[in-house]
Each structure stands twice: as structure tokens, then as C-alpha cells.
Design an enzyme around this catalytic site. Structure first.
Site, PDB file in Angstrom:
ATOM      1  N   ASN A 133       0.826  -1.209   0.000  1.00 35.39           N
ATOM      2  CA  ASN A 133       0.000   0.000   0.000  1.00 35.39           C
ATOM      3  C   ASN A 133       0.858   1.256   0.000  1.00 35.39           C
ATOM      4  O   ASN A 133       0.578   2.226  -0.715  1.00 35.39           O
ATOM      5  CB  ASN A 133      -0.904   0.020   1.242  1.00 35.39           C
ATOM      6  CG  ASN A 133      -2.066  -0.937   1.161  1.00 35.39           C
ATOM      7  OD1 ASN A 133      -2.357  -1.492   0.103  1.00 35.39           O
ATOM      8  ND2 ASN A 133      -2.734  -1.142   2.268  1.00 35.39           N
TER       9      ASN A 133
ATOM     10  N   ARG B 259     -12.280  -3.701 -13.304  1.00 35.97           N
ATOM     11  CA  ARG B 259     -11.173  -4.629 -13.042  1.00 35.97           C
ATOM     12  C   ARG B 259     -11.723  -6.043 -13.144  1.00 35.97           C
ATOM     13  O   ARG B 259     -12.850  -6.301 -12.761  1.00 35.97           O
ATOM     14  CB  ARG B 259     -10.586  -4.440 -11.639  1.00 35.97           C
ATOM     15  CG  ARG B 259     -10.021  -3.074 -11.338  1.00 35.97           C
ATOM     16  CD  ARG B 259      -9.300  -3.063  -9.987  1.00 35.97           C
ATOM     17  NE  ARG B 259      -9.080  -1.732  -9.482  1.00 35.97           N
ATOM     18  CZ  ARG B 259      -8.095  -0.938  -9.851  1.00 35.97           C
ATOM     19  NH1 ARG B 259      -7.223  -1.374 -10.744  1.00 35.97           N
ATOM     20  NH2 ARG B 259      -7.969   0.269  -9.335  1.00 35.97           N
TER      21      ARG B 259
ATOM     22  N   ARG C 290      -6.506   2.188 -12.594  1.00 35.28           N
ATOM     23  CA  ARG C 290      -5.084   2.296 -12.277  1.00 35.28           C
ATOM     24  C   ARG C 290      -4.455   0.942 -11.971  1.00 35.28           C
ATOM     25  O   ARG C 290      -4.980   0.162 -11.183  1.00 35.28           O
ATOM     26  CB  ARG C 290      -4.900   3.249 -11.093  1.00 35.28           C
ATOM     27  CG  ARG C 290      -3.447   3.525 -10.740  1.00 35.28           C
ATOM     28  CD  ARG C 290      -3.355   4.600  -9.680  1.00 35.28           C
ATOM     29  NE  ARG C 290      -3.640   5.902 -10.245  1.00 35.28           N
ATOM     30  CZ  ARG C 290      -4.330   6.841  -9.609  1.00 35.28           C
ATOM     31  NH1 ARG C 290      -4.838   6.599  -8.429  1.00 35.28           N
ATOM     32  NH2 ARG C 290      -4.529   8.017 -10.165  1.00 35.28           N
TER      33      ARG C 290
ATOM     34  N   HIS D 260     -16.753   3.903 -13.296  1.00 34.03           N
ATOM     35  CA  HIS D 260     -16.541   3.064 -12.129  1.00 34.03           C
ATOM     36  C   HIS D 260     -17.804   2.294 -11.739  1.00 34.03           C
ATOM     37  O   HIS D 260     -17.771   1.428 -10.864  1.00 34.03           O
ATOM     38  CB  HIS D 260     -16.070   3.955 -10.959  1.00 34.03           C
ATOM     39  CG  HIS D 260     -15.508   3.219  -9.798  1.00 34.03           C
ATOM     40  ND1 HIS D 260     -16.132   3.185  -8.569  1.00 34.03           N
ATOM     41  CD2 HIS D 260     -14.377   2.491  -9.661  1.00 34.03           C
ATOM     42  CE1 HIS D 260     -15.415   2.470  -7.731  1.00 34.03           C
ATOM     43  NE2 HIS D 260     -14.341   2.033  -8.355  1.00 34.03           N
TER      44      HIS D 260
ATOM     45  N   TYR E   7     -13.100  -9.366  -0.664  1.00 26.87           N
ATOM     46  CA  TYR E   7     -13.734  -8.057  -0.505  1.00 26.87           C
ATOM     47  C   TYR E   7     -15.180  -8.243  -0.063  1.00 26.87           C
ATOM     48  O   TYR E   7     -15.893  -9.082  -0.620  1.00 26.87           O
ATOM     49  CB  TYR E   7     -13.750  -7.275  -1.825  1.00 26.87           C
ATOM     50  CG  TYR E   7     -12.427  -6.728  -2.298  1.00 26.87           C
ATOM     51  CD1 TYR E   7     -11.208  -7.225  -1.843  1.00 26.87           C
ATOM     52  CD2 TYR E   7     -12.392  -5.691  -3.231  1.00 26.87           C
ATOM     53  CE1 TYR E   7     -10.009  -6.725  -2.309  1.00 26.87           C
ATOM     54  CE2 TYR E   7     -11.186  -5.176  -3.699  1.00 26.87           C
ATOM     55  CZ  TYR E   7     -10.001  -5.694  -3.232  1.00 26.87           C
ATOM     56  OH  TYR E   7      -8.816  -5.189  -3.696  1.00 26.87           O
TER      57      TYR E   7
ATOM     58  N   ARG F  30     -13.777   2.608   6.038  1.00 27.18           N
ATOM     59  CA  ARG F  30     -12.625   1.719   6.080  1.00 27.18           C
ATOM     60  C   ARG F  30     -11.311   2.497   6.045  1.00 27.18           C
ATOM     61  O   ARG F  30     -10.383   2.228   6.784  1.00 27.18           O
ATOM     62  CB  ARG F  30     -12.654   0.746   4.907  1.00 27.18           C
ATOM     63  CG  ARG F  30     -11.528  -0.292   4.964  1.00 27.18           C
ATOM     64  CD  ARG F  30     -11.348  -0.998   3.640  1.00 27.18           C
ATOM     65  NE  ARG F  30     -10.605  -0.206   2.686  1.00 27.18           N
ATOM     66  CZ  ARG F  30     -10.752  -0.258   1.366  1.00 27.18           C
ATOM     67  NH1 ARG F  30     -11.658  -1.046   0.852  1.00 27.18           N
ATOM     68  NH2 ARG F  30     -10.017   0.486   0.565  1.00 27.18           N
TER      69      ARG F  30
END
Length: 752
Positions: free
Chosen positions: A91, A416, A446, A476, A509, A605
Site C-alpha cells: 500500500n 477490473r 489504475r 466506475h 472483498y 474503512r
């Protein structure tokens, strides 16, 4: 209280009660009052002052600190703690590649625009580097602790002197066979200039002296990414699992690379380059542009230079000078470079040191209809809660559409997806069977640009109509629409999600997928696809709200309604769950709501630029963050609508959008209402209540932007939301089996 009722397996079947007393209005700002005093922010903040916002970059670093804290959480198995360390390091690398690169670019360009919290780019850069350096030091401390605990549990990362003679011989043979041929030792002099080091490139710098002539030189040994970061030594009885790091492995055999020279000094270094991609508004061919931009990414400006602290000062200066980095700006690492790559040490043959494998449930309501997704969706809307319920149902939905002769068209967004995407394969199959298939592929996702370009090429070859959305907007929204001929008419089946069409990330997720045939929602999805493919902005949407045109306005409208309820003496509450809250307009609306008496609970989060618990500004706002086994990713917002929360009358929405300017102004996102009573009950009474109740993997945000871990209060039972969802069935997908196995009630105690 009793949740709303409606059909689950059949008409008239009641939803089981989820006991959740209303949260009572606060007489004072709960625990936050003490937290504000402790943090020195007990004085009021001017609602117009930039101090009302937390800095975005520093808030992100606080999030990554929480991720790192999980590496020390002994409630997790040892190798899972190592995974948290690896994630934290990865990260931080990406943060520097993109966010810090942006700050550096602003400083270089002389941009004087202040951030929303009132800082210049230079001030932000100084504070970010200081906080990141502290985080890196803590990462190394955690690595030392984990390395020792791993050794105690039979997994050792060796020092060179621990290698036995037998192992040395094996390492030498493997080095000569597998590593030596791909290494290129480089002397650095006027005839041999310093080579280009790519982004995340790992290299050894050396000071050498000729044994024959006595002259010295600098040399470089770039390490190809194909070489394994840790070599695993052969197993031997009773020795456990043994690894040697790449730099120590190469260090054993430097004489093979520079024969006739002695090593005077050495050290490894690693570079992080600017990896953000700016697109030109007039770019005519996005595919060609991104193919060239990806090549430029590896050659971006050096943003971060990390060097081993053991590297001699003169060698540090040499490397920094050649990379055009001020040596004072380089980071000295007293430990292991490339901590992100420690995930290679998470071995499969030690399942006892990992989470117990979890097998997601498949929605039983679809099994009730013999696996026919369309029949199950026609009967009633379904919400699927990933990763507790399998992403296979989404794949099955698309595959069934591809093979159904009555399906005439499929439309799909792809932001994605995985390397071997079953979704893409199903779209290709549908196109080859003569169906009209349209795929919106977002090239600006990205770090997934290259994969998406490859998918676009494959889909086009199969006859899929591929579009790339907008140059200035990133698509998105997570949408899929299947148009089917039924009884002489056309019916649309729609899937809307909070997460990507990615079967791998769907296992870790937490996201929501909703299937519906609601005609109004279907018409809105069709209008959204027309906007994406033909720039035809819808004049009006019936059920959905879409950014950049109306999503923020819808949120503000609902917040204003809660303010009106509070001022009229009715119950007024907002619950929201998402990844990030940055947008200043929404934050100011929440501040206004708090001042009017609206009770607000936010589950964020990651980034949160709102300050909770500040007297006179946000004393009625509480913010928590959940970091645990699964990555919280769903975006949900609930408004009490005069009835408080939880309530069957609450307004409930889910979305692909976080509350950030980029999502609300520069992306195509969708906010969808929840109209079905069962889906409504599952999201409000089960998912949101459980997240608010969690006291095992939750953190409380303090007014100064720091976080403290939440622990059960005296007499309070421990509650882990992830464990609850793993162990208990959800409402919407249960079908007839719900009669045999109701999920237990989740009780949320009133605020005091």
C-alpha cells in the site's frame, strides 16, 4: 422490533425478526467527549475554518497504520499477520507512486493551491514523509517480531552465516543454474554509464578494488524481477522451512560475478517512480495512448529512494547522485528492503498458521429454481453478500445469458477483472453465438490498464462491441444488463454491484450484488449504458442516481430531509458505510445535520476527512473503521426518514461510489435504492447493524484524526462481524431453506 415483511421463498413468508432497538439521541457526545479532551481538540472549531477537515493524505496513512497494526494482532494466525505486513508495505509503495508523486509534481510546478485543510503541497509533503518514515520504521519492527515468531514456529529466514556447508553447495549450484545467467554486473565509469533502474527496481551497489592493480571502482548489479525474492532451501528432517533472502544469496557468490575484485562496501537499494498516468484531453485513440503511457510509467521520476542503512556513505552519495535524488531525501532502511514481497514466505504447507479456509455459500433460492437465475430473479430481487456468498452466482448469470437462445443482448461494464476472467469468456461466447454484446472497458483503472487493453483486444476479435467510455471521466459503475425475449415481449434482467467483476477479489472483498427485473431500474440502467456508449446524457432517471450529474445532489437531498426531521422533533439518523469520505460539500452537510441533532454513524474503512465529536460542530457524529480478515468494500447509506434506524421505513441505497470529489465529479457512478422488503431487511437489520455492533476488529476515530482500537465494554459480549456473516445465513438468498434455519437476531444497544 420486527423487521419488514415480504416474500422470501414464496408469497407472504415473513422476514425473521432482527432485534435492533432504535439508537436514542445523544444527550452528550458519547465517548467522543472524553476523546476530544484527551486529544486536545475539546475547543470548538469554526465551521468555516480549514481546520474542520483532516488532511486526506495523512488520513490515508492512518488507515495504513491500522492495516499494519493487524500484523501484531495475535488473534490472527501467524502467516496472516505476515500478510498484513506485506499489504501495508505494498500500500505504501502505491501511495508514493501516485499520491506523493502528485504532491511532488505540484511543488515542482509551483502550484500554490491549498488543500481543503489549508496546507500547501510542500507542507503536505513534509508531513507525509515524516509520517511515512515512522510507518516504515514500525514495519521493520513488526518484521523483526514476525521473523522471530516464524522461526519459533518452524519457518526461518536465515542469515548467511547460518547456511550449512551442504546448503551452501546446493545454493551455489542453483545460483549458477538459475540466477547467474540473468544477472548483468555493471562497472560504472565514463564508458559504462549508470543504467536505468525501473519502477520498484531492486539493485545492489558495490565498491570494488582490483586485487591485481589495486584500483577501485563502483559497480551495479540490477536484479531482474523474474528472480525469486526468497529462495527456499531443501527440506531436511527436523529443520523446518528455511529461506534465504535474494540479497544474501547473491552476496554469498559475488566473487562469481566480479572475479579478481574484493568488495570494499555494498548495499541494496530500491526506487519508486511516479506511476500516475495523466491523459491528454485530445487523445484520439485511448488504447494507443495507454499502451505508450504504460511504457512511460516505468521511466517516471524517482519519488522515493530506499537504501540499506549499512551502505557506506560514499556509496549512498554515488547512487543518489546518479538517480538525481538529494541524498538527504533518501530513506535509510535498517532491515529488509521490499517488505511487500514477504508474502512469498506465506507457504502452503503450513495451513495451521493461516486462516481456516472459508467456502462461500451459493444462494439457495437459485437452487430452488433448479439453477435458473432468470426464474429466481423474476420471483423476487436477490442481494448477494460477497465474500460470504459466492461470486459464482454472478458468473452463472452471465453464462446462462450467453447460452440462452432467448437472450438477445448483453451489456456489461468492466473496471477490473481477473487474468482468466470467466465473465469475459462468457461475453466472448455470447458474441460468438450471435448475441448483441456490448462491453464498456475502463482503460483508466489504475495498475490494470495493461490487462484491460488485452481483454479489449480479445473481446473485439470475438465480435463484442467494445467502448472505452469517456476521456475526462472514469467509468466506475458496476452494471450488467441482460435483455431476454419472453412471451412476445422483452424483459431486462439487471445486476448492480458495489465491487468489481473480479472472481479473485470477490473472495476477500465485502461487497453487495443485487439482481432485479424492476422495470424502472432496468430503464435507468439502459439509459446509463446509452450515456456510456453514445454520450447521450439522460434527461431524467426514475430510480437510480448517477454521477457526475445527480448523485451528490441525491445524497444532499436526503441529508436535508433528516435535518428537517430533527428540527421537527422526529427521529433523525444517518448510517453510512464506504471506503472513503473526502468531499467537502458532503462533509459540511453532515456537520450541519449534526448541529441540527441528526445522529450520524459512519463506517469508513480508509480515508475520513471529517472530524467527529467536535463540540458545536460534530458532537452527534461517530466514525469507526473495520479492518480484519476481509477488506470492507461495500458502499451503503441509510436514512431514517423520520422513523430512526433501523426501521422498515428507512431509505436505503447502495453504490459503487465513495464520497470523494473524484467519485462525485469525475467518475460515472451509480446509486441504487433498495425497494424490496427482504433485501432492505438484510442490508439494514443484518449488515449495517452487525458492522456497527462489531467490537473485535473495529477502530474509533478521534477528533484529531487518530484512531483507537475498540474493545468490548464491561459486560459487553465480543462480536465479530466477519465471523457472524461466515457462520450465519443471509436473508435474501435463502429461499425455502430459511424456514429451517433462520439467521440469529443481531441486537444493537442504544447509545448512551
Amino acid at each position: 422490533m420486527t423487521a419488514s415483511s415480504g416474500g422470501i421463498g414464496g408469497a407472504g413468508q415473513a422476514v425473521p425478526a432482527i432485534v435492533s432497538p432504535d439508537i436514542v439521541p445523544l444527550e452528550e457526545p458519547m465517548e467522543m467527549k472524553n476523546a476530544a479532551v484527551d486529544s486536545g481538540l475539546f475547543e470548538a472549531i469554526d465551521p468555516a475554518s480549514p481546520a474542520r477537515f483532516v488532511n486526506r493524505e495523512l488520513s490515508w496513512l492512518e488507515f495504513n497504520k491500522r492495516v499494519l497494526e493487524e500484523s501484531g494482532n495475535e488473534n490472527h494466525p501467524l502467516l496472516e499477520r505476515l500478510r498484513f505486513l506485506s499489504i501495508s508495505a505494498n500500500n505504501l509503495d502505491e501511495f508514493y507512486m501516485v499520491r506523493v508523486a502528485g504532491l511532488r509534481g505540484q511543488v515542482t510546478a509551483g502550484v500554490e493551491t491549498l488543500s481543503q485543510d489549508g496546507l500547501t503541497a510542500a507542507q503536505q509533503l513534509e508531513r507525509v514523509n515524516a509520517a511515512a518514515n515512522e510507518l516504515m520504521a514500525e514495519q521493520q519492527r513488526q518484521w523483526d517480531i514476525l521473523r522471530q515468531e516464524m522461526r519459533e514456529n518452524g519457518i526461518a529466514v536465515l542469515d548467511p552465516e547460518e547456511v550449512t556447508a551442504e546448503e551452501y553447495e546446493w545454493l551455489e549450484n542453483r545460483f549458477l543454474e538459475q540466477v547467474f545467467p540473468v544477472l548483468t554486473p555493471l562497472a560504472i565509469d565514463p564508458a559504462h554509464p549508470f543504467p536505468f533502474i525501473p519502477n520498484l527496481g531492486f539493485s545492489l551497489a558495490l565498491q570494488l578494488r582490483s586485487r591485481r592493480h589495486g584500483n577501485s571502482m563502483e559497480a551495479l548489479l540490477p536484479i531482474p524481477t523474474q528472480v525469486e525474492r526468497f529462495v527456499r532451501l531443501p527440506d531436511r528432517l527436523g529443520a523446518g522451512v528455511r529461506f534465504l533472502s535474494l540479497e544474501n544469496w547473491i552476496g554469498l557468490f559475488l566473487g562469481r560475478l566480479f572475479p579478481g575484485y574484493e568488495v570494499l562496501g555494498q548495499g541494496a537499494f530500491r526506487v519508486i517512480r511516479d506511476s500516475d498516468i495523466e491523459i491528454e484531453e485530445e487523445a484520439e485513440d485511448l488504447v494507443r495512448y495507454y499502451e505508450s503511457a504504460l511504457k512511460r510509467r516505468r521511466r517516471g521520476t524517482v519519488i522515493r529512494l530506499k537504501m540499506e542503512a549499512s551502505m557506506p556513505p560514499s556509496l549512498r552519495e554515488f547512487v543518489a547522485s546518479e538517480l538525481h535524488v538529494n541524498v538527504q531525501d533518501a530513506v535509510l532502511v535498517d532491515g529488509l528492503l521490499g517488505l511487500a514481497q514477504t508474502n512469498a514466505l506465506i507457504v502452503d504447507d503450513r495451513p495451521d498458521l493461516k486462516f481456516t479456509p472459508y467456502n462461500a455459500r451459493f444462494p439457495e433460492r437459485i437452487r430452488d429454481y433448479g439453477g435458473d437465475c432468470f426464474a429466481a430473479i423474476r420471483a423476487k430481487d436477490i442481494v448477494v453478500h460477497h465474500p460470504y456468498e459466492s461470486f459464482d452466482v454472478v458468473v452463472q448469470f452471465i453464462r446462462q445469458a450467453a447460452n440462452d437462445p432467448d437472450v438477445v443482448a448483453i451489456k456489461q461494464t468492466l473496471y477490473r477483472t481477473s487474468k482468466d476472467s470467466p465473465i469475459v469468456e462468457a461475453l466472448i461466447e455470447a458474441a460468438e453465438m450471435g448475441k448483441s454484446v456490448t462491453a464498456l472497458i475502463e482503460l483508466k483503472a489504475r495498475f490494470d490498464e495493461a490487462a484491460n487493453i488485452a481483454w479489449a483486444r480479445n473481446l473485439e476479435r470475438a465480435g463484442v462491441q467494445v467502448v472505452y467510455g469517456f476521456i475526462e471521466l472514469k467509468t466506475h459503475a458496476k452494471l450488467s444488463m441482460v435483455v431476454r425475449r419472453e412471451g412476445g415481449a422483452l424483459r431486462s434482467y439487471v445486476h448492480l454491484g458495489t465491487g468489481n467483476y473480479h472472481p479473485i477479489t470477490a473472495k476477500i472483498y465485502t461487497d453487495l450484488s443485487m439482481f432485479t427485473t424492476d422495470p424502472a431500474i432496468a430503464r435507468d440502467v439502459a439509459r446509463t449504458f446509452n450515456f456510456l456508449t453514445g454520450y447521450a446524457e439522460p434527461e431524467k432517471l426514475e430510480q437510480l442516481s448517477m454521477s457526475p450529474t445527480g448523485l451528490r445532489a441525491k445524497l444532499l437531498e436526503n441529508i436535508r430531509e433528516e435535518i428537517a426531521h430533527a428540527r421537527a422533533g422526529r427521529k433523525a439518523q444517518v448510517w453510512a458505510k464506504m471506503n472513503a469520505l473526502v468531499d467537502p460539500i458532503v462533509i459540511d452537510a453532515l456537520y450541519e445535520a449534526s448541529q441540527a441533532g441528526v445522529q450520524i454513524d459512519l463506517i469508513m474503512r480508509g480515508i475520513c476527512c471529517l472530524r467527529p465529536g467536535v463540540p458545536g460542530l460534530s458532537e452527534n457524529i461517530r466514525v469507526k473503521s473495520i479492518v480484519g480478515r476481509f477488506l470492507e468494500h461495500s458502499r451503503i447509506v441509510c436514512f431514517g426518514a423520520g422513523h430512526g434506524l433501523p426501521s422498515p421505513q428507512a431509505k436505503v441505497y447502495f453504490s459503487s461510489a465513495d464520497w470523494m470529489p473524484r467519485n462525485l465529479d469525475r467518475r460515472v457512478e451509480v446509486l441504487a435504492p433498495v425497494n424490496n422488503p427482504t433485501v432492505h431487511a438484510q442490508i439494514v437489520d443484518q449488515i449495517m447493524v452487525s458492522n456497527l455492533k462489531d467490537n473485535q476488529q473495529s477502530w474509533r476515530m478521534l477528533p484529531d484524526g487518530r484512531y483507537e482500537r475498540i474493545s468490548p465494554a464491561a459486560g459487553e459480549e465480543p462480536f465479530n462481524a466477519h465471523h457472524y456473516f461466515m457462520d450465519n445465513p443471509s436473508l435474501s438468498g435463502r429461499g425455502s431453506s430459511l424456514e429451517r434455519n433462520e439467521p440469529p437476531a443481531v441486537e444493537l444497544k442504544p447509545r448512551k
